[in-house]
Design an enzyme around this catalytic site. Structure first.
Site, PDB file in Angstrom:
ATOM      1  N   ASP A   1     -10.714   2.960   4.013  1.00  0.00           N
ATOM      2  CA  ASP A   1     -11.072   1.547   3.809  1.00  0.00           C
ATOM      3  C   ASP A   1     -12.577   1.403   3.554  1.00  0.00           C
ATOM      4  O   ASP A   1     -13.033   0.380   3.062  1.00  0.00           O
ATOM      5  CB  ASP A   1     -10.716   0.726   5.065  1.00  0.00           C
TER       6      ASP A   1
ATOM      7  N   LYS B   1       0.845  -1.207   0.000  1.00  0.00           N
ATOM      8  CA  LYS B   1       0.000   0.000   0.000  1.00  0.00           C
ATOM      9  C   LYS B   1       0.873   1.248   0.000  1.00  0.00           C
ATOM     10  O   LYS B   1       0.580   2.229  -0.687  1.00  0.00           O
ATOM     11  CB  LYS B   1      -0.935  -0.019   1.223  1.00  0.00           C
TER      12      LYS B   1
ATOM     13  N   GLN C   1      -4.451  -1.863   9.568  1.00  0.00           N
ATOM     14  CA  GLN C   1      -4.349  -3.157   8.878  1.00  0.00           C
ATOM     15  C   GLN C   1      -4.971  -4.259   9.738  1.00  0.00           C
ATOM     16  O   GLN C   1      -4.628  -4.406  10.909  1.00  0.00           O
ATOM     17  CB  GLN C   1      -2.873  -3.465   8.568  1.00  0.00           C
TER      18      GLN C   1
END
Ligand code: NAP
Length: 283
Positions: free
Chosen positions: A120, A53, A97
Site C-alpha cells: 500500500d 483486489k 483494508q
C-alpha cells in the site's frame, strides 16, 4: 473546449496485459507473487474493495488470499497475524483494508507491516523514502494518478499543481510525487481561505475531498487538467466524484471520470507494487 476523458479503466486493462507477461516470466523462475489482504469486520464497501483486489490479482496471475477477522479482533491479535505474514516467505505483499474498527490504532497496524511487504506504500519508512526520492512502493492512488498523467504525455514539470485534500493516503503523497516531477505544488484543505482563487491558477487540479460534486467549472481555469479522486455513493446508489463532471468537461483539457477513473488505477498500482515486492526490489 471539450476535455479529453482519461479513462482509468481502459488504461488499467492495458497495463494489466503487460503485467500478465511479467508474472508469467516470474512464475517460470518459480516466483509466484502473492498478496495477502486482511479484512476486519463486515463493512460492505471494504468487502467489495477487497474482493476487487483479489479478482484483479488473479487476472494477472498474482496469487492472493483474504484473511477475515471479526470486528471484535483485538489489536494484539491483528498485530500477531501481521507478524506471521511478515515471516512467511511465500507472502510478498500485505494489505490491511482500511478503515479499522475504532479500538485499533491504524498507525500501530501500518508500522507492524514489514516495509518490504508494504504494498500500500503507507509505512512511514516507505513514505520517508518517497519524500527523499528513493525507490520504494509509492502509495497506490497517487501512483495511479501519476501514471494517468504520463499516459497522456501531460507535462508536469514547471506546472502549478493544486491538490485539494491533505489525507495521508491521497492528498499529501500525491503532492510529493508531483513535486518530484518538478511541479510547483499548492495544497488546499477545509481551512483554506479563497480556495477558488487558488485553484483557478492551477494547470493541474487534483481533487480528493470525499464530497460529491463540490468542484465545478468556476474553480477551474480554461484548459486545466482535472483529476477526480473522490468516490461518493449517492442515495440512489450511483457513484459520483468530488468534481461536477459535466460542468468541468466544457472547460478543462483533460478530466477523469468517476467511475472508470482513478479507482481502477489504484488497484492496478497495487498489483504493480506486489510484483515489485516479489522481485525483492524494495529493501
Ligand atoms: P479524507 O481523509 O477524508 O480527507 C479529505 C480531505 O479533504 C481533508 O484533507 C479535508 O480537509 C479536505 N476537505 C474536506 N472538505 C473540503 C472542502 N469543502 N474544501 C476543501 N477541502 C476539503 O479523504 P481521503 O481518504 O483523502 O479520500 C478522499 C476521497 O477520495 C474520498 O471520496 C475517497 O473515497 C476517495 N478515494 C478514492 C480512491 C480511489 O482509488 N479512487 C482512493 C482513496 C480515496 P481537512 O484536512 O482540513 O479536514
Amino acid at each position: 473546449m471539450v476535455a479529453e476523458i482519461i479513462n482509468g479503466k481502459d488504461l488499467s486493462v492495458e497495463i494489466k496485459e503487460a503485467m500478465k507477461d511479467e508474472v508469467a516470466v516470474l512464475r517460470q523462475q518459480s516466483i509466484v507473487p502473492h498478496l495477502t489482504v486482511i479484512l476486519i469486520g463486515d463493512n460492505p464497501a471494504s468487502r467489495s474493495y477487497v474482493n476487487g483486489k483479489k479478482r484483479a490479482s488473479e487476472e494477472v496471475g498474482i496469487s492472493s488470499d483474504i484473511i477475515e477477522l471479526p470486528e471484535s479482533v483485538s489489536e494484539q491479535e491483528l498485530l500477531a497475524t501481521i507478524q506471521q505474514l511478515n515471516q512467511n516467505e511465500l507472502v510478498h505483499g500485505i494489505l490491511v483494508q482500511l478503515p479499522l474498527p475504532n479500538h485499533i490504532d491504524v498507525d500501530h497496524v501500518i508500522e507492524a507491516i514489514d516495509p518490504k511487504k508494504d504494498v500500500d506504500g503507507f509505512h512511514p519508512i516507505n513514505i520517508g523514502k518517497m519524500m527523499t526520492g528513493q525507490d520504494t512502493f509509492y502509495p497506490c492512488t497517487p501512483y495511479g494518478i501519476l501514471t494517468m498523467l504520463r499516459s497522456k504525455n501531460i507535462t508536469i514539470a514547471g506546472k502549478h499543481v493544486v491538490i485539494i485534500g491533505r489525507s495521508n493516503i491521497v492528498g499529501k503523497p500525491v503532492g510529493q510525487l508531483m513535486l518530484q516531477e518538478d511541479a510547483t505544488v499548492t495544497y488546499c484543505h477545509s481551512k483554506t481561505k479563497g480556495m477558488k482563487e487558488i485553484t483557478r491558477l492551477a494547470d493541474i487540479v487534483i481533487v480528493a475531498i470525499g464530497k460529491p460534486n463540490v468542484i465545478d467549472s468556476d474553480y477551474i481555469k480554461d484548459g486545466a487538467v482535472v483529476i477526480d479522486v473522490g468516490i461518493n455513493r449517492l442515495e440512489n446508489g450511483t457513484l459520483t466524484g468530488d468534481v461536477d463532471f459535466d460542468s468541468v468537461l466544457e472547460k478543462a483539457s483533460y478530466v477523469t471520470p468517476v467511475p472508470r477513473g482513478v479507482g481502477p488505477m489504484t488497484i492496478t498500482m497495487l498489483l504493480h507494487n506486489t510484483i515489485k515486492a516479489s522481485k525483492g526490489l524494495v529493501t
